[in-house]
Design a protein around this motif. Structure first.
Motif, short mmCIF file in Angstrom:
data_model
loop_
_atom_site.label_atom_id
_atom_site.label_comp_id
_atom_site.label_asym_id
_atom_site.label_seq_id
_atom_site.Cartn_x
_atom_site.Cartn_y
_atom_site.Cartn_z
N ASN A 128 0.83 -1.20 0.00
CA ASN A 128 0.00 0.00 0.00
C ASN A 128 0.86 1.25 0.00
O ASN A 128 0.56 2.23 -0.69
CB ASN A 128 -0.93 0.00 1.21
CG ASN A 128 -2.04 -1.03 1.10
OD1 ASN A 128 -2.36 -1.50 0.01
ND2 ASN A 128 -2.62 -1.42 2.23
N ALA A 129 1.95 1.21 0.79
CA ALA A 129 2.84 2.37 0.84
C ALA A 129 3.52 2.60 -0.50
O ALA A 129 3.66 3.73 -0.96
CB ALA A 129 3.89 2.16 1.94
N ARG A 130 3.94 1.50 -1.17
CA ARG A 130 4.58 1.67 -2.48
C ARG A 130 3.58 2.19 -3.49
O ARG A 130 3.92 3.01 -4.36
CB ARG A 130 5.18 0.35 -2.97
CG ARG A 130 5.88 0.55 -4.32
CD ARG A 130 6.80 -0.56 -4.68
NE ARG A 130 6.12 -1.82 -4.91
CZ ARG A 130 6.62 -2.78 -5.69
NH1 ARG A 130 7.78 -2.61 -6.28
NH2 ARG A 130 5.96 -3.91 -5.85
N GLY A 131 2.32 1.73 -3.41
CA GLY A 131 1.31 2.26 -4.31
C GLY A 131 1.12 3.76 -4.13
O GLY A 131 0.99 4.50 -5.12
N GLN A 132 1.11 4.22 -2.89
CA GLN A 132 1.00 5.66 -2.63
C GLN A 132 2.21 6.40 -3.19
O GLN A 132 2.08 7.49 -3.75
CB GLN A 132 0.92 5.91 -1.12
CG GLN A 132 -0.35 5.37 -0.46
CD GLN A 132 -0.30 5.56 1.04
OE1 GLN A 132 0.01 6.65 1.53
NE2 GLN A 132 -0.59 4.51 1.78
N LEU A 133 3.39 5.79 -3.03
CA LEU A 133 4.61 6.43 -3.53
C LEU A 133 4.58 6.52 -5.05
O LEU A 133 4.91 7.58 -5.63
CB LEU A 133 5.82 5.61 -3.07
CG LEU A 133 7.20 6.12 -3.50
CD1 LEU A 133 7.45 7.52 -3.00
CD2 LEU A 133 8.28 5.16 -3.01
N ASN A 134 4.18 5.46 -5.74
CA ASN A 134 4.11 5.49 -7.20
C ASN A 134 3.10 6.51 -7.68
O ASN A 134 3.31 7.20 -8.69
CB ASN A 134 3.75 4.10 -7.74
CG ASN A 134 4.90 3.11 -7.63
OD1 ASN A 134 6.06 3.52 -7.55
ND2 ASN A 134 4.59 1.83 -7.63
N GLN A 135 1.98 6.61 -6.97
CA GLN A 135 0.96 7.60 -7.33
C GLN A 135 1.52 9.00 -7.18
O GLN A 135 1.28 9.88 -8.02
CB GLN A 135 -0.28 7.41 -6.45
CG GLN A 135 -1.42 8.35 -6.79
CD GLN A 135 -1.92 8.19 -8.22
OE1 GLN A 135 -2.00 7.08 -8.73
NE2 GLN A 135 -2.23 9.30 -8.89
N TRP A 136 2.26 9.23 -6.11
CA TRP A 136 2.86 10.55 -5.89
C TRP A 136 3.85 10.89 -7.00
O TRP A 136 3.90 12.02 -7.48
CB TRP A 136 3.55 10.56 -4.52
CG TRP A 136 4.37 11.78 -4.26
CD1 TRP A 136 3.92 13.01 -3.90
CD2 TRP A 136 5.80 11.88 -4.35
NE1 TRP A 136 4.98 13.87 -3.75
CE2 TRP A 136 6.14 13.20 -4.02
CE3 TRP A 136 6.81 10.98 -4.66
CZ2 TRP A 136 7.47 13.65 -4.00
CZ3 TRP A 136 8.13 11.41 -4.64
CH2 TRP A 136 8.44 12.73 -4.32
N ILE A 137 4.64 9.88 -7.45
CA ILE A 137 5.62 10.12 -8.50
C ILE A 137 4.94 10.58 -9.79
O ILE A 137 5.46 11.44 -10.51
CB ILE A 137 6.46 8.85 -8.73
CG1 ILE A 137 7.34 8.58 -7.51
CG2 ILE A 137 7.33 8.99 -9.99
CD1 ILE A 137 8.03 7.23 -7.54
N THR A 138 3.76 10.01 -10.09
CA THR A 138 3.06 10.39 -11.32
C THR A 138 2.57 11.83 -11.30
O THR A 138 2.28 12.39 -12.36
CB THR A 138 1.85 9.46 -11.57
OG1 THR A 138 0.89 9.63 -10.52
CG2 THR A 138 2.28 8.01 -11.64
N THR A 139 2.48 12.44 -10.13
CA THR A 139 2.02 13.83 -10.05
C THR A 139 3.16 14.83 -10.23
O THR A 139 2.91 16.04 -10.33
CB THR A 139 1.34 14.09 -8.69
OG1 THR A 139 2.30 14.01 -7.63
CG2 THR A 139 0.21 13.10 -8.45
N LEU A 140 4.40 14.37 -10.25
CA LEU A 140 5.55 15.26 -10.36
C LEU A 140 5.75 15.74 -11.79
O LEU A 140 5.37 15.06 -12.74
CB LEU A 140 6.82 14.53 -9.89
CG LEU A 140 6.86 14.04 -8.45
CD1 LEU A 140 8.11 13.21 -8.22
CD2 LEU A 140 6.79 15.20 -7.47
#
Length: 447
Positions: A128-140
């Motif tokens: 779940n934490a990695r999913g949140q991290l990947n989602q955050w990366i897509t917003t950069l």
């Protein structure tokens, strides 16, 4: 296809294979392999195992089989105890370890015959934490997200690992503060019998349109055969990498590009042995990178209906089943550029952006291994023991001329690393998409 240089350093740094907190227990005691299985390994494979893994043939087969038993047991825990299961791996001394978050779960694991390791959070929480991290990366912004090499889960240290470029922008990334367990990495043979028929790991070439004397050399793609497969209707197929299909690399190219056995003396007289029936890669494909090559009569007649992979020095390894990636499990890969090299699984799930020849990037999910993999090895077969494990997708050494130079250049960054796409995931996805009921061609293991 190129993999970020820092990937292996990040994974290797996270893979300290046995920590002080591990409670070693005896592995399941029933025999893992028979003497006949050991003696039937080709001599050249035995040589590669000794050279790359420093193991005996018995140790190699036993550890590969033990990894699969551990994988099955871990899958049961993953389903039945998702809040306590925290990962599993094979330690460097060959012991199977299961990480859990409670002492009660550790007692059950120990009673089943596996070593235990206490972890702070479960695998589900890390995912779940990695999913949140990947989602955050897509917003950069694109120039900022390009500084992220990969994200992965380090089950041994119970962390999410983000590998960023050692640059001012990479070092200054304002990472999410709500993610628990986040770690940041900044990085910069001889001869037995040889079957002349093509098999997994051997070369094929492809073009967007049929080969002719006028076909420009730069438009001819070169990849490696993966595992041979058969459909419910008896149709013959080969499973390779998705990015080898010209339709994935070039806009406006339809599916169905021809696939050829190369004729080195006259490339435009190469024999067409099939076509790309289907290919997918990236997030739209569930993170996979795979292709399904439908073989024609010439492909079958050439020998691509056999359960075989090219071994060391041109010999043959017979595929006896399929397998899943388990951290620490021994692996060997076959590819047309770097031939047969061996290593271990460094991580069983890694998200990595792979750079395409057309300048775009696709995010794929696979397992990471320490095998040397060069440009042209894409699509080649990865084995654990004599079981099909995955298809070669990317590498941090793709630009190197050979593995010796790759290991020298990349030594300070932890050495070579490659990404494989799990074969069982490929088969499941292909069957759900195409409905062929594909199965990897295998031969029953000797009793």
């Amino acid at each position: 296809m190129r993999l970020p240089l820092a990937l292996r350093a990040a994974i290797l740094a996270s893979a300290t294979f046995l920590t002080a907190g591990a409670l070693a227990q005896a592995a399941p005691r029933e025999p893992l392999v028979t003497e006949k299985q050991v003696t039937q390994l080709p001599a050249e494979l035995v040589e590669a195992i000794a050279r790359d893994l420093k193991m005996t043939p018995q140790q190699y087969l036993e550890r590969a089989e033990l990894a699969q038993r551990l994988g099955s047991y871990a899958d049961e825990l993953r389903q039945s105890e998702p809040e306590t299961f925290a990962g599993s791996w094979i330690a460097t001394d060959g012991r199977p370890i299961v990480a859990v978050t409670t002492t009660e779960a550790a007692q059950r694991v120990s009673a089943a015959g596996y070593g235990t390791h206490m972890a702070a959070v479960s695998e589900r929480q890390l995912e779940n934490a990695r999913g949140q991290l990947n989602q955050w990366i897509t917003t950069l912004p694109e120039d900022v997200s390009a500084q992220v090499n990969s994200t992965s889960i380090d089950v041994l240290n119970n962390q999410v690992v983000i590998d960023v470029v050692n640059s001012p922008v990479g070092r200054a990334l304002n990472l999410p503060t709500l993610l628990a367990q986040l770690k940041v990495i900044v990085s910069p043979g001889g001869g037995g019998p040889v079957d002349p028929r093509p098999q997994g790991g051997d070369t094929y070439v492809t073009t967007a349109t049929p080969l002719t004397p006028e076909t420009p050399t730069e438009s001819i793609g070169l990849c490696s055969f993966g595992f041979n497969a058969v459909g419910a209707d008896g149709g013959a197929y080969n499973l390779s990498a998705g990015h080898c299909d010209p339709a994935q690399e070039k806009e406006g190219v339809a599916s169905g590009s021809p696939v050829y056995l190369p004729n080195p003396a006259n490339i435009d007289r190469s024999t067409q042995i099939g076509t790309f029936e289907h290919s997918e890669m990236g997030e739209e494909a569930g993170g996979l990178d795979y292709s399904v090559i439908r073989l024609n009569k010439a492909g079958v007649d050439a020998g691509l209906d056999q359960p075989t992979v090219r071994g060391a020095n041109g010999t043959t390894v017979t595929v006896t089943g399929t397998a899943r990636p388990v951290v620490g499990a021994p692996i060997c890969k076959s590819g047309q550029s770097s031939a047969f090299t061996c290593g271990i699984v460094l991580a069983d799930a890694v998200d990595v952006p792979l750079d395409m020849a057309n300048g775009t990037s696709r995010l794929v999910r696979g397992f990471a291994g320490s095998t040397c993999t060069l440009s042209g090895d894409s699509g080649g077969a990865i084995l654990t023991g004599t079981r099909a494990l995955g298809i070669s997708s990317g590498s941090n050494a793709s630009g190197a001329p050979n593995c010796n130079e790759a290991n020298l250049v990349l030594a300070l960054d932890g050495g070579t690393a490659s990404i494989g796409i799990p074969i069982e995931n490929i088969v499941d996805r292909a069957n759900a998409t195409l409905g062929h009921d594909l199965q990897v061609r295998t031969q029953a293991a000797p009793a």
